[in-house]
Design a protein around this motif. Sequence first.
Motif, PDB file in Angstrom:
ATOM      1  N   GLU A   1       0.748  -1.179   0.151  1.00 63.60           N
ATOM      2  CA  GLU A   1      -0.055  -0.088   0.037  1.00 63.60           C
ATOM      3  C   GLU A   1       0.782   1.182   0.053  1.00 63.60           C
ATOM      4  O   GLU A   1       0.580   2.367  -0.671  1.00 63.60           O
ATOM      5  CB  GLU A   1      -0.973   0.080   1.313  1.00 63.60           C
ATOM      6  N   TYR A   2       2.093   1.173   0.520  1.00 66.78           N
ATOM      7  CA  TYR A   2       2.967   2.324   0.831  1.00 66.78           C
ATOM      8  C   TYR A   2       3.510   2.768  -0.754  1.00 66.78           C
ATOM      9  O   TYR A   2       3.508   3.933  -1.131  1.00 66.78           O
ATOM     10  CB  TYR A   2       3.992   1.850   1.762  1.00 66.78           C
ATOM     11  N   ILE A   3       3.810   1.683  -1.469  1.00 64.54           N
ATOM     12  CA  ILE A   3       4.063   1.894  -2.610  1.00 64.54           C
ATOM     13  C   ILE A   3       3.259   2.736  -3.457  1.00 64.54           C
ATOM     14  O   ILE A   3       3.618   3.581  -4.361  1.00 64.54           O
ATOM     15  CB  ILE A   3       4.698   0.479  -3.344  1.00 64.54           C
ATOM     16  N   PHE A   4       1.974   2.469  -3.495  1.00 62.44           N
ATOM     17  CA  PHE A   4       1.012   3.045  -4.025  1.00 62.44           C
ATOM     18  C   PHE A   4       0.857   4.581  -3.881  1.00 62.44           C
ATOM     19  O   PHE A   4       0.759   5.440  -4.406  1.00 62.44           O
ATOM     20  CB  PHE A   4      -0.406   2.478  -4.209  1.00 62.44           C
ATOM     21  N   ASP A   5       1.015   4.857  -2.425  1.00 60.59           N
ATOM     22  CA  ASP A   5       0.871   5.952  -1.714  1.00 60.59           C
ATOM     23  C   ASP A   5       1.905   6.767  -2.164  1.00 60.59           C
ATOM     24  O   ASP A   5       1.665   8.098  -2.640  1.00 60.59           O
ATOM     25  CB  ASP A   5       0.889   5.776  -0.223  1.00 60.59           C
ATOM     26  N   LEU A   6       3.119   6.222  -2.370  1.00 64.01           N
ATOM     27  CA  LEU A   6       4.450   6.888  -2.805  1.00 64.01           C
ATOM     28  C   LEU A   6       4.039   7.405  -4.487  1.00 64.01           C
ATOM     29  O   LEU A   6       4.372   8.620  -4.603  1.00 64.01           O
ATOM     30  CB  LEU A   6       5.577   6.335  -2.787  1.00 64.01           C
ATOM     31  N   ALA A   7       3.489   6.649  -5.149  1.00 68.93           N
ATOM     32  CA  ALA A   7       3.275   6.771  -6.384  1.00 68.93           C
ATOM     33  C   ALA A   7       2.615   7.930  -6.520  1.00 68.93           C
ATOM     34  O   ALA A   7       2.685   8.948  -7.336  1.00 68.93           O
ATOM     35  CB  ALA A   7       2.853   5.734  -7.371  1.00 68.93           C
ATOM     36  N   GLU A   8       1.400   8.110  -5.797  1.00 64.06           N
ATOM     37  CA  GLU A   8       0.399   9.150  -6.069  1.00 64.06           C
ATOM     38  C   GLU A   8       0.946  10.468  -5.319  1.00 64.06           C
ATOM     39  O   GLU A   8       0.657  11.578  -5.889  1.00 64.06           O
ATOM     40  CB  GLU A   8      -0.743   8.703  -4.986  1.00 64.06           C
ATOM     41  N   ARG A   9       1.860  10.442  -4.272  1.00 65.21           N
ATOM     42  CA  ARG A   9       2.211  11.576  -3.538  1.00 65.21           C
ATOM     43  C   ARG A   9       3.375  12.071  -4.580  1.00 65.21           C
ATOM     44  O   ARG A   9       3.354  13.443  -4.669  1.00 65.21           O
ATOM     45  CB  ARG A   9       2.876  11.345  -2.236  1.00 65.21           C
ATOM     46  N   GLU A  10       3.969  11.418  -5.141  1.00 62.43           N
ATOM     47  CA  GLU A  10       5.255  11.892  -6.112  1.00 62.43           C
ATOM     48  C   GLU A  10       4.863  12.036  -7.514  1.00 62.43           C
ATOM     49  O   GLU A  10       5.616  12.318  -8.253  1.00 62.43           O
ATOM     50  CB  GLU A  10       6.473  11.007  -5.878  1.00 62.43           C
ATOM     51  N   ASN A  11       3.472  11.701  -7.776  1.00 60.51           N
ATOM     52  CA  ASN A  11       3.201  11.778  -9.229  1.00 60.51           C
ATOM     53  C   ASN A  11       3.967  10.917 -10.047  1.00 60.51           C
ATOM     54  O   ASN A  11       4.190  11.332 -11.144  1.00 60.51           O
ATOM     55  CB  ASN A  11       2.761  13.132  -9.822  1.00 60.51           C
ATOM     56  N   ILE A  12       4.273   9.636  -9.712  1.00 57.02           N
ATOM     57  CA  ILE A  12       4.993   8.682 -10.690  1.00 57.02           C
ATOM     58  C   ILE A  12       4.124   7.910 -11.678  1.00 57.02           C
ATOM     59  O   ILE A  12       3.213   7.552 -11.207  1.00 57.02           O
ATOM     60  CB  ILE A  12       5.811   7.790  -9.521  1.00 57.02           C
ATOM     61  N   PRO A  13       4.422   8.177 -12.770  1.00 57.27           N
ATOM     62  CA  PRO A  13       3.502   7.709 -13.737  1.00 57.27           C
ATOM     63  C   PRO A  13       3.239   6.130 -14.001  1.00 57.27           C
ATOM     64  O   PRO A  13       2.506   5.577 -14.564  1.00 57.27           O
ATOM     65  CB  PRO A  13       4.121   8.279 -15.220  1.00 57.27           C
ATOM     66  N   LYS A  14       4.213   5.332 -13.377  1.00 53.51           N
ATOM     67  CA  LYS A  14       4.098   3.929 -13.522  1.00 53.51           C
ATOM     68  C   LYS A  14       4.526   3.089 -12.350  1.00 53.51           C
ATOM     69  O   LYS A  14       5.494   3.340 -11.732  1.00 53.51           O
ATOM     70  CB  LYS A  14       5.018   3.504 -14.561  1.00 53.51           C
ATOM     71  N   VAL A  15       3.766   2.032 -11.928  1.00 56.05           N
ATOM     72  CA  VAL A  15       4.180   1.026 -10.653  1.00 56.05           C
ATOM     73  C   VAL A  15       4.047  -0.257 -11.354  1.00 56.05           C
ATOM     74  O   VAL A  15       3.051  -0.807 -12.013  1.00 56.05           O
ATOM     75  CB  VAL A  15       3.350   1.218  -9.715  1.00 56.05           C
ATOM     76  N   TYR A  16       5.360  -0.928 -11.496  1.00 54.28           N
ATOM     77  CA  TYR A  16       5.297  -2.271 -11.788  1.00 54.28           C
ATOM     78  C   TYR A  16       5.740  -3.166 -10.443  1.00 54.28           C
ATOM     79  O   TYR A  16       6.468  -3.294  -9.812  1.00 54.28           O
ATOM     80  CB  TYR A  16       6.707  -2.441 -12.785  1.00 54.28           C
ATOM     81  N   ILE A  17       4.697  -4.111 -10.349  1.00 55.10           N
ATOM     82  CA  ILE A  17       4.831  -5.020  -9.357  1.00 55.10           C
ATOM     83  C   ILE A  17       5.324  -6.516 -10.201  1.00 55.10           C
ATOM     84  O   ILE A  17       4.701  -7.113 -10.801  1.00 55.10           O
ATOM     85  CB  ILE A  17       3.452  -5.332  -8.539  1.00 55.10           C
ATOM     86  N   SER A  18       6.423  -6.888  -9.391  1.00 55.81           N
ATOM     87  CA  SER A  18       6.800  -8.296 -10.067  1.00 55.81           C
ATOM     88  C   SER A  18       6.574  -9.481  -8.712  1.00 55.81           C
ATOM     89  O   SER A  18       6.981  -9.160  -7.434  1.00 55.81           O
ATOM     90  CB  SER A  18       8.344  -8.036 -10.224  1.00 55.81           C
ATOM     91  N   HIS A  19       6.221 -10.317  -9.226  1.00 54.05           N
ATOM     92  CA  HIS A  19       6.114 -11.638  -8.349  1.00 54.05           C
ATOM     93  C   HIS A  19       7.634 -12.296  -8.260  1.00 54.05           C
ATOM     94  O   HIS A  19       8.171 -12.189  -9.263  1.00 54.05           O
ATOM     95  CB  HIS A  19       5.005 -12.805  -8.698  1.00 54.05           C
ATOM     96  N   LEU A  20       7.911 -13.074  -6.992  1.00 54.77           N
ATOM     97  CA  LEU A  20       9.051 -13.741  -6.937  1.00 54.77           C
ATOM     98  C   LEU A  20       9.087 -14.858  -8.025  1.00 54.77           C
ATOM     99  O   LEU A  20       8.260 -15.629  -7.973  1.00 54.77           O
ATOM    100  CB  LEU A  20       9.498 -14.070  -5.602  1.00 54.77           C
ATOM    101  N   VAL A  21      10.347 -14.972  -8.564  1.00 46.86           N
ATOM    102  CA  VAL A  21      10.703 -16.224  -9.540  1.00 46.86           C
ATOM    103  C   VAL A  21      11.744 -16.969  -8.735  1.00 46.86           C
ATOM    104  O   VAL A  21      12.823 -16.133  -8.211  1.00 46.86           O
ATOM    105  CB  VAL A  21      10.768 -16.053 -10.723  1.00 46.86           C
TER     106      VAL A  21
END
Length: 373
Positions: A176-196
């Motif tokens: 949830e923090y990562i999305f809050d950070l993207a919203e606060r900093e107006n970062i245009p893309k969030v990539y979520i990687s699952h572990l391999v």
Amino acid sequence: MFRLSNLISSVVEGKPERVLNGAIAIWNFTNRCNLSCLHCYSKSTLDEVDTLTTEQIKKTILEMKENGIKFIIFSGGEPLTRKDLFEIADFCKENGIITYLSSNGLYFTKSNVQRIVDTFNYVGVSIDGDEPTHDHFRGLKGAFRETLKAVQLANATGAKVGIRFTITKETIDSLEYIFDLAERENIPKVYISHLVYSGRGLDNLKMDLSKEQRRKSVEFILDKAFEYYKTGRDIEIVTGNMEQDAILFLDRFAKEYPELKETMRERLVSWGGNSAGRKLLNINSEGDVRPDPFFPITVGNIIKQNFGDIWRSGELLDQLRIHPRKQLSGICSECEQIDICNGGSRARAHAITGDLWSEDPSCYLTNEERRIH
């Protein structure tokens, strides 16, 4: 990569399908890195010496161009430790190849950030949680603050910048923090990687999510994607290394837009799910070519062979290029949705069972969700 934000907007608004005309190469140009991340599939260290020369790389780029490679993701290690990195990226651009940079951001400065964003079509910087989580996961105290500065510097140029986040038991509380950070900093893309399960990711297998944790996390990510679309928030969400996300996404999309369910399903089948060895390949720092960065088997080496001779044929590649991969066993053999996910990760299957063609052990779908309704 599963570009769920793009899929929502394109299908709902009746836009043309985004077609990947060609293949993507993830190229680990170096195995040298200034961090020691818990999940690193390359087991990178700062003491590594580069194997591939600039001329070897350029020769291979020309061979890749001749064989339909349209995108190269510059990865590592930390790619910015190579002194010839910009020369290589410029050579790609001269030959019509789109370049992305995947970096930890620690070498970004006020004096070089403009050159970085001018050179690469997209810049992705890894942030794996809040400050204590990121510093622990990346193995360096103070890394978070420097990486956040890098994101802010790059984002301030107006270039396409994104956060890369790997979700594990170590980082899940920061989702949830990562999305809050993207919203606060107006970062245009969030990539979520699952572990391999490869490299340190295999050594630290115990940090992978349970199926219940994974499902809950994906549902949260889907909530965010639909929220951003409905509110007009310009943040793109992409997930990676878990193509089964697309099936859960389809169920959610059908509830929101039931009249467009079949259109979306057709779009997802066309996307094709796991593309290792088909639309995706990896070249590591030793020149070994693999179907994806985590794959336990190499199909050739660019120092010893022409790239085209490696990529055009081979029993393993021929098997991987079957779509859907109905040769898979276990739950995949009876799954009616395999034409969407294509069976998920072969690297995870091999790591757990020793069999490339067994089911992906991380699939979290229920028996009901594996059926077409």
